[in-house]
Write an enzyme that holds these catalytic residues in place. Structure first.
Site, PDB file in Angstrom:
ATOM      1  N   ASN A 178      42.131  51.109  82.683  1.00  0.00           N
ATOM      2  CA  ASN A 178      41.297  51.626  81.596  1.00  0.00           C
ATOM      3  C   ASN A 178      40.163  50.668  81.234  1.00  0.00           C
ATOM      4  O   ASN A 178      39.015  51.074  81.025  1.00  0.00           O
ATOM      5  CB  ASN A 178      42.158  51.880  80.358  1.00  0.00           C
ATOM      6  CG  ASN A 178      43.022  53.117  80.505  1.00  0.00           C
ATOM      7  OD1 ASN A 178      42.741  53.990  81.320  1.00  0.00           O
ATOM      8  ND2 ASN A 178      44.099  53.193  79.732  1.00  0.00           N
TER       9      ASN A 178
ATOM     10  N   ASN B  38      45.061  50.785  72.532  1.00  0.00           N
ATOM     11  CA  ASN B  38      46.056  49.747  72.784  1.00  0.00           C
ATOM     12  C   ASN B  38      47.273  49.913  71.877  1.00  0.00           C
ATOM     13  O   ASN B  38      48.420  49.797  72.326  1.00  0.00           O
ATOM     14  CB  ASN B  38      45.406  48.370  72.554  1.00  0.00           C
ATOM     15  CG  ASN B  38      46.101  47.268  73.325  1.00  0.00           C
ATOM     16  OD1 ASN B  38      46.537  47.472  74.444  1.00  0.00           O
ATOM     17  ND2 ASN B  38      46.212  46.106  72.723  1.00  0.00           N
TER      18      ASN B  38
ATOM     19  N   ASP C 240      85.524  27.785  90.490  1.00  0.00           N
ATOM     20  CA  ASP C 240      86.867  27.277  90.748  1.00  0.00           C
ATOM     21  C   ASP C 240      87.812  28.479  90.763  1.00  0.00           C
ATOM     22  O   ASP C 240      87.419  29.596  90.414  1.00  0.00           O
ATOM     23  CB  ASP C 240      87.246  26.278  89.656  1.00  0.00           C
ATOM     24  CG  ASP C 240      88.472  25.454  90.034  1.00  0.00           C
ATOM     25  OD1 ASP C 240      89.022  25.669  91.127  1.00  0.00           O
ATOM     26  OD2 ASP C 240      88.883  24.613  89.223  1.00  0.00           O
TER      27      ASP C 240
END
Length: 819
Positions: free
Chosen positions: A637, A662, A307
Site C-alpha cells: 500500500n 493503519n 536425563d
C-alpha cells in the site's frame, strides 16, 4: 557453634526497612509510562511534532485528526502490552527460588527475596548464596564464584580470618550473592543483601541482561530491515514531493504518514500478547515460562537432551536389594546404607529418601561426628559415625566403580572378609548382572576408626566393600508413545545420563531409542571437537557422562546446526542449561539449576513438555502471521501511494487517511494471537529467517501494489475528483488488508481453514466500518465522499479479483521454511 537466628518479628521489620533482596530493582513500568512508550519511535515523534505544527499554522482539523488517530493507535498497543505484562508477572510468581534460614531456632524455607541482613542461612550443595555472608560453620565447602571472579574452578572456603587488601569474593570466610555451592555444607550470617552486595554492584553497573534468544535476534534484525527501508522511503519521497513544488508541510506530513503506515506499530504488542497468551496456556499444562523469548526457541527445538530419572523413568526410587559378591542379600550393607542416608547432610535426593523409607533395624543408635560431602569428582559420600557400643567407623556410599577403587577388602553376607584382588571379578559380575536387569547400582563400604577425630577425603582408603545396593526406578507409563509423538513433531530425544551403560541401554531400548549408537563418557572424552560435532546428531544415548561433558555435547549439537533443548535438574546441569538454545528445569530442581533455566516444569513429565512445544510453535506461527501479513500489505500500500503521488495532481491519500488505514487494519490483527492454527503449522520446528520474510514482503507487496495501480488507472480513466479518488483508494486499501489477512493466515485455501472467531468478527466489523464511513458525518472532516453504486461495484470487483489472484499465487510465494 549454636545460633537461633533472627526472630520472625525482627526479620519482618528488617525486610520492611531494607526492601526485597534482589540484586537489581526492576522498575516495573506503570500504566502511564507504558502508554507514553507507545509513541517512542522517532518517526511517530516526528509525525506528532508535524501535526502540532500543522495546528499552529491554522490546520486545526487535520492536525487534530492526526493526533486523535495516533492516540487511538497508541491506546491499542498499550492495552495489549499491559495485559501481557500483567499476565507474565502473575506466572513468574509461580516459580520462586527459596533458601533455608534459621529463625526463632527453627530451619525454614523462605523466598530468597525475603532474606534480610542478620539472617542465619544454611547452605548445601546446589544452593545459591542469597546474600554476601560471613561463614560461621563450614565443612568441605567449595563455591562456584565464576559470576563474580571469572574463575573456572570452585573456590575453597573456610573459617580462616579475613585477609587484608583482598576482594570480598576472594576472602576465604565470605560467600557472595550470585555464587552457588558446588559441594560441602555451611552456615553463614548475611551481612549484605540486594543491591548492596558485590553482585548487586556489578549488576547495577553493567545492567546485566539474560542472553538474547534466537527469536529476539530475529526481531531485532527485522527491525533493522524496516528501519533501512523506511529511512530510504522518507528521504526519497520527501525529496521528490518538494521537487514537484508541493507545500513542504504537506509533503512532510504525507511522507511521515507513509513511514508510519509502513511500520508494523503493533508488532511489539502483538509479540508480547502472543507470547504471553502462549505462556498462560503453557501454565495451564504446568509449564512456566521465565523468559518470553524462549517460547519460540522451545517451539523451534529440534533435539531434546534429557536425563532419564523423572522424565523417562518415574523418578520414584525404591530399594530392591543389597547383595554381596555372590548375590546373597547383605543385611549389614543395607543397614550401613540407611545410616548414611539418614545422617548425611548433602542436597536432598530420591535415593536417600528411598533408603530412609526402607524397612530394617532402627538407625537411631548411630551418631554422626563428621562428614565428607559428595562431589562430582569422587562420586561418593562418607559419614563418620559412632554406634551404640561406642565403635567408630566411616561409611562410604557412592558410584560402584568409585567406591570399589578405594576398597582393599570385601565382606560377604556371612561376615567373611577377603582381599579385593581375589573377589573383584565377582563384584563386577554382580554389578553388570543387576545393571542389565535395569537396576541402578551403588556401592557401600566401611572402615573402622580409632577415635572421633575429624575426617577428610584421605580417610576414604583401605575400605571394606560390604554390598551392592540395587535401586529400581520403573519406566514411566506411555513414555515410548510420548517419545514417538515428539519424533512426529520433529524433535529427536537424546538420553544423556551419568548412569552406567547397561542401565542406560536397557531404559533406552524400552523407550524406543536407538541403543546401537550408545557412546560412553570415556569414548566422548577421546573424540575431537570436530568428530563430536559430526557424530553427536546420530547418537541417541550418552551414558556414564561426566558433568563437564554435558555442555560439550550440547555445544557440539548446536554447531551441527540443530536447535537444542536441555532438560536437567541437578547441580551439574547449570552450564548445559546455559549452553542450550532453551534450558528446561523443574520446580523441584536445585536453586542454581532453576535459576539457569528459561522454562520450568512444575512436573517433570515429557508430556507436559510436549504440550509446551506445541504452544511455543503456536505462538511463533501467530507472530509470523502478523509479520507476514502486515509487512507485505503495508509495503504494497505504501509503495503504491508513494508511486501514485508522483503521477497524480494531488496526494492519493491525505496523511490522516493513511494513518486511519493503519489503525483500522491493526484492529483485526490484535486477534491473531488467539487465531486457530492449522495442524501443519505446528507439525515441525521452525526457526527465524529474515531472508524469507524479506522475500515474502517484496513479492506479496508487489502483488498488492499491482492491484493498487489497477485502482489508480481505473479512477483516472473514469475521471473522479480528489475526495472520491481518496475514498475509493482508502476503502480498497483497508478491505484488501483485511481480506489478505484471511488468505495468508493459512497455507490451505482460505475457505478450508477455520478462522478464529474473534479475528473473523473483527474483520467483518472493520470491513463494515470502512464501507459505511463515507456516508457518516465523519466523512467530511476525514476528506471522504459518498460513492455511487457503480464505484462501489468497481471497488468490490477489484478487491475480489485481488483475493483470487492472491490465493492462486500464495502457494508459490509463501515460504514453507517459515510459514
Amino acid at each position: 557453634m549454636s545460633f537461633n537466628g533472627l526472630s520472625d518479628v525482627d526479620a519482618r521489620r528488617r525486610l520492611a526497612a531494607e526492601g526485597p533482596n534482589v540484586a537489581t530493582r526492576r522498575k516495573r513500568r506503570g500504566a502511564v509510562r507504558l502508554f507514553v512508550a507507545q509513541f517512542a519511535s522517532p518517526i511517530t515523534l516526528l509525525l506528532l511534532g508535524a501535526a502540532v505544527l500543522s495546528i499552529a499554522l491554522g490546520e486545526q482539523t487535520d492536525g487534530g485528526i492526526i493526533l486523535g488517530i495516533l492516540l487511538v493507535s497508541g491506546a491499542l498497543g498499550f492495552w495489549q502490552e499491559y495485559r501481557a505484562t500483567d499476565a507474565i508477572n502473575r506466572l513468574l510468581a509461580l516459580v520462586r527460588t527459596t533458601t533455608t534460614v534459621i529463625r526463632d531456632g527453627v530451619a525454614r524455607e523462605i523466598p530468597v527475596e525475603d532474606v534480610v541482613v542478620g539472617d542465619l542461612v544454611e547452605l548445601a550443595a546446589g544452593a545459591s548464596v542469597p546474600g554476601d555472608a560471613r561463614l560461621v560453620e563450614c565443612k568441605d565447602l567449595y563455591v562456584d564464584q565464576s559470576a563474580l571472579t571469572g574463575e573456572s574452578y570452585p573456590a575453597e572456603k573456610s573459617l580462616s580470618p579475613p585477609l587484608p587488601a583482598v576482594a570480598l569474593a576472594q576472602q576465604p570466610s565470605m560467600v557472595c550473592m550470585g555464587t552457588h555451592v558446588v559441594t560441602g555444607s555451611a552456615r553463614a550470617i548475611v551481612e549484605r543483601t540486594g543491591a548492596a552486595t558485590e553482585f548487586g554492584a556489578i549488576a547495577d553497573r553493567l545492567a546485566l541482561r539474560p542472553p538474547i534468544t534466537e527469536f529476539e535476534i530475529g526481531i531485532r534484525h527485522f527491525g533493522f530491515l524496516l528501519l533501512q527501508l523506511t529511512a530510504t522511503l522518507v528521504i526519497v519521497i520527501f525529496a521528490i514531493n518538494v521537487a514537484l513544488h508541493r507545500p513542504v508541510l504537506d509533503a512532510l506530513l504525507f511522507t511521515l504518514a507513509l513511514a508510519v503506515g509502513l511500520t508494523p506499530q503493533l508488532l511489539p504488542a502483538i509479540v508480547s500478547v502472543t507470547l504471553a497468551q502462549g505462556a498462560r496456556r503453557m501454565a495451564e499444562h504446568r509449564v512456566i515460562v521465565k523468559r518470553l523469548g524462549s517460547i519460540e526457541d522451545l517451539g523451534g527445538m529440534q533435539v531434546l537432551c534429557t536425563d532419564k530419572t523423572g522424565t523417562i523413568t518415574e523418578g520414584v526410587v525404591a530399594v530392591h536389594s543389597c547383595v554381596d559378591r555372590r548375590g546373597v542379600a547383605s543385611a549389614r550393607g543395607l543397614l550401613l546404607a540407611r545410616v548414611s542416608a539418614t545422617l548425611e547432610s548433602g542436597f536432598p535426593n530420591p535415593i536417600d529418601a528411598a533408603l530412609r523409607a526402607s524397612t530394617g533395624p532402627s538407625v537411631s543408635s548411630y551418631r554422626k561426628f563428621d562428614e565428607v560431602p559428595y562431589d562430582f569428582v569422587r562420586k561418593r559420600l562418607s559419614v563418620a559415625v559412632t554406634d551404640a557400643d561406642g565403635r567408630h567407623s566411616i561409611i562410604t556410599k557412592g558410584a560402584f566403580s568409585d567406591v570399589l577403587g578405594v576398597c582393599e577388602f570385601a565382606e560377604d553376607a556371612t561376615g567373611d572378609v577377603q582381599p579385593m584382588a581375589g573377589v573383584r571379578a565377582e563384584l563386577e559380575q554382580q554389578f553388570e548382572s543387576l545393571s542389565l536387569a535395569g537396576y541402578r547400582c551403588l556401592a557401600v563400604a566401611y572402615r573402622e576408626l580409632a577415635d572421633e577425630r575429624p575426617v577428610d577425603r584421605s580417610a576414604e582408603r583401605g575400605l571394606t566393600f560390604v554390598g551392592i545396593l540395587a535401586l529400581s526406578d520403573p519406566l514411566k507409563s506411555g513414555v515410548a508413545e510420548t517419545l514417538a509423538r515428539l519424533r512426529r513433531l520433529g524433535i529427536g530425544v537424546k538420553l544423556v545420563t551419568g548412569d552406567n551403560r547397561f542401565v542406560a541401554a536397557r531404559v533406552a531400548a524400552q523407550s524406543g531409542l536407538d541403543v546401537k549408537t550408545l557412546r560412553t563418557g570415556s569414548e566422548v572424552r577421546h573424540l575431537s571437537e570436530a568428530a563430536l560435532v559430526s557424530v553427536a546428531p546420530r547418537i541417541d544415548v550418552f551414558a556414564e557422562i561426566e558433568p563437564q561433558q554435558k555442555e560439550r555435547i550440547i555445544v557440539a549439537l548446536k554447531k551441527s546446526g540443530l536447535a537444542v533443548g536441555y532438560l536437567g535438574d541437578g547441580i551439574n546441569d547449570a552450564s548445559a542449561l546455559h549452553a542450550a538454545d532453551v534450558g528446561i528445569s523443574v520446580d523441584s530442581a536445585t536453586d542454581v539449576t532453576k535459576e539457569a533455566a528459561d522454562i520450568v516444569l512444575l512436573e517433570k513429565d515429557l508430556r507436559a513438555l510436549e504440550r509446551g512445544v506445541q504452544e511455543g510453535r503456536r505462538a511463533f506461527a501467530n507472530t509470523l502471521k502478523y509479520i507476514f501479513i502486515t509487512t507485505s500489505a503495508n509495503f504494497g500500500n505504501m509503495f503504491s501511494m508513494a508511486g501514485a503521488s508522483l503521477f497524480s495532481a494531488f496526494l492519493p491519500l491525505l496523511p490522516k487517511q493513511i494513518l486511519l488505514v493503519n489503525v483500522l487494519s491493526d484492529v483485526p490483527a490484535m486477534a491473531i494471537s488467539a487465531d486457530h492454527l492449522d495442524p501443519e503449522l505446528v507439525a515441525r520446528p521452525r526457526r527465524w529467517d529474515n531472508r524469507s520474510i524479506r522475500r515474502f514482503m517484496l513479492a506479496f507487496g508487489l502483488v498488492s501494489s499491482g492491484f493498487d495501480f489497477l485502482t489508480f488507472v481505473a479512477l483516472v480513466i473514469i475521471g473522479v475528483g480528489a475526495p472520491v479518488f481518496r475514498t475509493v483508494w482508502f476503502s480498497e486499501s483497508v478491505l484488501s488488508e483485511i481480506l489478505i489477512l484471511l488468505v495468508i493466515r493459512t497455507r490451505r485455501p482460505f475457505f478450508r481453514s477455520r478462522v478464529g472467531r474473534l479475528l473473523l468478527w473483527l474483520s467483518v466489523a472493520v470491513g463494515a466500518v470502512t464501507l459505511l464511513l463515507p456516508y457518516t458525518p465523519a466523512a467530511a472532516p476525514l476528506g471522504f465522499a459518498p460513492l455511487t453504486p457503480a464505484l462501489l461495484g468497481l471497488l468490490l470487483a477489484i478487491v475480489t479479483l485481488y483475493v483470487v489472484v492472491s490465493e492462486i499465487s500464495k502457494r508459490a510465494i509463501v515460504s514453507r521454511a517459515m510459514f
